[in-house]
Design an enzyme around this catalytic site. Structure first.
Site, short mmCIF file in Angstrom:
data_model
loop_
_atom_site.label_atom_id
_atom_site.label_comp_id
_atom_site.label_asym_id
_atom_site.label_seq_id
_atom_site.Cartn_x
_atom_site.Cartn_y
_atom_site.Cartn_z
N TYR A 232 45.76 36.20 45.14
CA TYR A 232 46.48 36.02 43.89
C TYR A 232 45.79 34.98 43.02
O TYR A 232 45.56 35.20 41.82
CB TYR A 232 47.93 35.62 44.15
CG TYR A 232 48.71 35.40 42.87
CD1 TYR A 232 49.14 36.48 42.11
CD2 TYR A 232 49.00 34.11 42.43
CE1 TYR A 232 49.85 36.29 40.94
CE2 TYR A 232 49.71 33.91 41.25
CZ TYR A 232 50.13 35.00 40.51
OH TYR A 232 50.83 34.80 39.34
N THR B 99 42.69 36.41 41.47
CA THR B 99 42.89 37.29 40.31
C THR B 99 43.11 36.49 39.04
O THR B 99 42.62 36.85 37.97
CB THR B 99 44.07 38.25 40.52
OG1 THR B 99 45.32 37.55 40.57
CG2 THR B 99 43.90 39.09 41.77
#
Length: 251
Positions: A159, A162
């Site tokens: 996460y 990203t």
């Protein structure tokens, strides 16, 4: 209601709930016509649209799955067909797959890969589709995350990756589009009361709260207000920057 965005058309991806819905309402509150995209709940999306229309602006909900890069161009085309223009793009839609370290034998790689597809490749596709038709002097605002810059706990590597990728991509987009006076910014919220953080927002460990200079989580309205400022006329020289809305969070 302020009218500083009157005559502008905004697209907020993932606008049927959470920060996306709050941002759509804030933009409409400043006079912008607003399109939102959604993927799973037409009822929630239409409820947001009705709230926007109640503010006296035009509004539209469009189903588009950001996991499908081919959906980006039809999404932008639908906005243009309905409103006749696109001035503000808020790349908000994302998912969070967290909780396991990269050496965990039970690592859910399928959903982690889908997270990269939605949070990065889907955002890239939407930006590419919007860039040629975005009005000169327009705005692109990416919703990043404080985890894109600082990672205080394990289990969020993909996460965080990203969101770090989006911050770098945004700087390149700014370089490409600056000649048209289009500004590109990244807003990096801290922890907010959204679906993504619902499991932890009300019971954060003291050690995490101690990392915040202002010892509370962000409100959706504070983050949405920052987006609205960046979309407005006073932010025309804020370009390629990353703005933290994280209460002075440091590690």
């Amino acid at each position: 209601m302020s009218n500083i965005l009157q005559g502008k058309v905004a697209l907020v991806t993932g606008g049927s709930r959470g920060l996306g819905a709050a941002t759509a309402e804030a933009l409409a509150g400043q006079g912008a016509d607003v399109a939102i995209s959604y993927v799973a709940s037409p009822e929630k999306a239409e409820a947001v649209v009705e709230k926007l229309k109640a503010k006296g602006v035009r509004a539209l909900a469009i189903r588009a799955d950001q996991a499908d890069m081919a959906a980006a161009k039809p999404l932008v085309e639908a906005v243009l067909a309905h409103f006749g223009a696109l001035d503000i793009l808020v790349n908000n839609a994302a998912i969070a797959v967290q909780g396991k370290t990269v050496d965990d034998p039970a690592l859910d790689t399928v959903n982690l890969d889908r997270q990269w597809q939605i949070n990065v490749m889907g955002v890239v596709a939407t930006t590419r589709a919007a860039a040629p038709v975005l009005s000169d002097g327009g705005r692109i605002i990416f919703i990043g995350s404080g985890l894109g810059s600082r990672v205080p706990f394990p289990g969020v590597a993909d996460y965080a990756g990203t969101k770090a990728a989006i911050a770098g991509y945004a700087k390149g987009v700014q370089r490409d589009l600056g000649r048209r006076n289009i500004t590109v910014s990244v807003v990096q919220p801290g922890i907010m009361p959204t679906d993504m953080a619902s499991a932890v927002a009300d019971k954060l460990p003291e050690a995490i709260m101690d990392l915040h200079a202002i010892r509370r989580i962000a409100t959706l309205q504070e983050v949405a207000g920052t987006v609205c400022f960046l979309a407005g006329p006073d932010a025309g020289y804020i370009a390629g920057g990353v703005i933290d809305v994280a209460g002075g969070f440091q590690i």
